[in-house]
Design an enzyme around this catalytic site. Sequence first.
Site, mmCIF file in Angstrom:
data_model
loop_
_atom_site.group_PDB
_atom_site.id
_atom_site.type_symbol
_atom_site.label_atom_id
_atom_site.label_comp_id
_atom_site.label_asym_id
_atom_site.label_seq_id
_atom_site.Cartn_x
_atom_site.Cartn_y
_atom_site.Cartn_z
ATOM 1 N N ILE A 20 0.851 -1.197 0.000
ATOM 2 C CA ILE A 20 0.000 0.000 0.000
ATOM 3 C C ILE A 20 0.887 1.248 0.000
ATOM 4 C CG2 ILE A 20 -1.646 1.302 1.413
ATOM 5 C CD1 ILE A 20 -2.830 -1.461 2.271
ATOM 6 N N VAL A 66 11.812 0.004 12.532
ATOM 7 C CA VAL A 66 11.113 0.987 13.374
ATOM 8 C C VAL A 66 11.112 0.623 14.863
ATOM 9 C CG1 VAL A 66 9.634 1.828 11.497
ATOM 10 C CG2 VAL A 66 8.802 -0.007 12.996
ATOM 11 N N TYR A 156 -7.754 -11.782 13.021
ATOM 12 C CA TYR A 156 -6.978 -10.533 13.030
ATOM 13 C C TYR A 156 -6.366 -10.309 14.420
ATOM 14 C CZ TYR A 156 -5.640 -5.992 11.132
ATOM 15 O OH TYR A 156 -4.927 -4.921 10.672
ATOM 16 N N LYS A 163 -4.054 -2.021 16.202
ATOM 17 C CA LYS A 163 -4.634 -0.964 15.347
ATOM 18 C C LYS A 163 -5.489 -0.005 16.178
ATOM 19 C CE LYS A 163 -3.037 -2.055 11.217
ATOM 20 N NZ LYS A 163 -1.833 -1.339 10.738
HETATM 21 N N1 LIG Z 1 -3.356 -5.232 3.056
HETATM 22 C C1 LIG Z 1 -4.454 -4.988 3.745
HETATM 23 O O1 LIG Z 1 -5.484 -5.644 3.546
HETATM 24 C C2 LIG Z 1 -4.488 -3.870 4.732
HETATM 25 C C3 LIG Z 1 -5.733 -3.350 5.145
HETATM 26 C C4 LIG Z 1 -5.763 -2.325 6.077
HETATM 27 C C5 LIG Z 1 -4.561 -1.831 6.590
HETATM 28 N N2 LIG Z 1 -3.375 -2.364 6.161
HETATM 29 C C6 LIG Z 1 -2.131 -1.796 6.736
HETATM 30 O O2 LIG Z 1 -1.367 -1.234 5.701
HETATM 31 C C7 LIG Z 1 -0.020 -1.172 6.125
HETATM 32 C C8 LIG Z 1 0.886 -1.708 5.035
HETATM 33 O O3 LIG Z 1 0.683 -3.093 4.844
HETATM 34 P P1 LIG Z 1 0.590 -3.773 3.411
HETATM 35 O O4 LIG Z 1 -0.689 -4.495 3.389
HETATM 36 O O5 LIG Z 1 0.920 -2.808 2.354
HETATM 37 O O6 LIG Z 1 1.697 -4.920 3.497
HETATM 38 P P2 LIG Z 1 3.282 -4.895 3.202
HETATM 39 O O7 LIG Z 1 3.766 -6.212 3.688
HETATM 40 O O8 LIG Z 1 3.542 -4.539 1.804
HETATM 41 O O9 LIG Z 1 3.796 -3.715 4.140
HETATM 42 C C9 LIG Z 1 4.095 -3.890 5.507
HETATM 43 C C10 LIG Z 1 5.398 -3.170 5.735
HETATM 44 O O10 LIG Z 1 5.755 -3.165 7.125
HETATM 45 C C11 LIG Z 1 7.163 -3.222 7.162
HETATM 46 N N3 LIG Z 1 7.659 -3.588 8.487
HETATM 47 C C12 LIG Z 1 7.292 -4.649 9.258
HETATM 48 N N4 LIG Z 1 8.034 -4.664 10.385
HETATM 49 C C13 LIG Z 1 8.885 -3.584 10.322
HETATM 50 C C14 LIG Z 1 9.911 -3.068 11.167
HETATM 51 N N5 LIG Z 1 10.234 -3.657 12.339
HETATM 52 N N6 LIG Z 1 10.584 -1.951 10.757
HETATM 53 C C15 LIG Z 1 10.267 -1.354 9.590
HETATM 54 N N7 LIG Z 1 9.321 -1.789 8.751
HETATM 55 C C16 LIG Z 1 8.639 -2.908 9.117
HETATM 56 C C17 LIG Z 1 7.508 -4.250 6.096
HETATM 57 O O11 LIG Z 1 8.871 -4.163 5.723
HETATM 58 C C18 LIG Z 1 6.567 -3.833 4.986
HETATM 59 O O12 LIG Z 1 7.191 -2.886 4.141
HETATM 60 C C19 LIG Z 1 0.051 -1.946 7.430
HETATM 61 O O13 LIG Z 1 -0.049 -1.044 8.513
HETATM 62 C C20 LIG Z 1 -1.195 -2.794 7.379
HETATM 63 O O14 LIG Z 1 -1.665 -3.213 8.635
HETATM 64 C C21 LIG Z 1 -3.321 -3.350 5.249
#
Ligand SMILES: NC(=O)c1ccc[n+]([C@@H]2O[C@H](COP(=O)([O-])OP(=O)(O)OC[C@H]3O[C@@H](n4cnc5c(N)ncnc54)[C@H](O)[C@@H]3O)[C@@H](O)[C@H]2O)c1
Length: 256
Positions: A20, A66, A156, A163
């Site tokens: 995202i 992070v 979840y 969250k």
């Molecule tokens: N995909 C979905 O359905 C969805 C829906 C709602 C919210 N989200 C939220 O969107 C955000 C992005 O997720 P995504 O779905 O794009 O997946 P993604 O796996 O592409 O992104 C998650 C990111 O978190 C990073 N990350 C994890 N642990 C870390 C750490 N210790 N230090 C630095 N970076 C770290 C990963 O490297 C990755 O780039 C998240 O907060 C997720 O909860 C996702």
Amino acid sequence: MSLLAGKLGIVFGVANKRSIAWAIAQAWQKAGARLAFTYQGERLKENVEELAGTFGPDTLMLPCDVTKDEDIARVFAEVGQKFGKLHLLLHSVAFAPKDALEGDFLSTSREAFRIAHDVSAYSLIALARGAAPLMTEGGSIIGMTYYGSEKVVPHYNVMGVAKASLEASTRYLAYDLGPKKIRVNCISAGPVNTLAARGIAGFTDMLKHYEAHAPLKRNVLPDELGATGAFLASDGAAAITGQVIYVDCGYQIMGM
Ligand SMILES: NC(=O)c1ccc[n+]([C@@H]2O[C@H](COP(=O)([O-])OP(=O)(O)OC[C@H]3O[C@@H](n4cnc5c(N)ncnc54)[C@H](O)[C@@H]3O)[C@@H](O)[C@H]2O)c1
């Protein structure tokens, strides 16, 4: 006129082209922003270089776990040196140990709870604290959240609780940073097929469920999250702070 012309931003959370964070980064860049990127570690460096490199050879890309204060300090020191100031920050980062996203919530271990909250919620506070001194002209900080924070979404589990903490942190940060004209908001996205999402047991069923039950009868597209990200970063959202904006094809309004 470009919506974000002259804006300087930093993006946390690109893992690959499905992330995202990548959709929002593309929208920010198209709208005229200049961006820096961070990546979690060496494992993801190449992916991020390949993607962010398309924004120009001098695009700043830095490693940042992070959970490490020293990484965060180094990132903002380098961004300060390169940009001098900052307007936009995207927090698109979350993690919980896999076993905590499979079984029942009752079994959540102390360690899984700690990790999920450290990576997925506390990090927003730490990043906002790092960015704020650079946001001398005001700014927009955006986090990514999910509806599992307020309603029970099977599997979840602890991520829903993290969250909820992220969303509450967004409100408290919005209050603290408001006088500096720094806005803090969350986008609550419907399910998107990404690396992180595939870690949630039953994720494919979630996609089908949304398609069947959301008022728009479909799932959200990454580009649509990008467009909302660009809007929240822009002056059009100048009076919006502390909010959770649902970009989920309307699913959140449904009671049944
Ligand atoms: N995909 C979905 O359905 C969805 C829906 C709602 C919210 N989200 C939220 O969107 C955000 C992005 O997720 P995504 O779905 O794009 O997946 P993604 O796996 O592409 O992104 C998650 C990111 O978190 C990073 N990350 C994890 N642990 C870390 C750490 N210790 N230090 C630095 N970076 C770290 C990963 O490297 C990755 O780039 C998240 O907060 C997720 O909860 C996702």
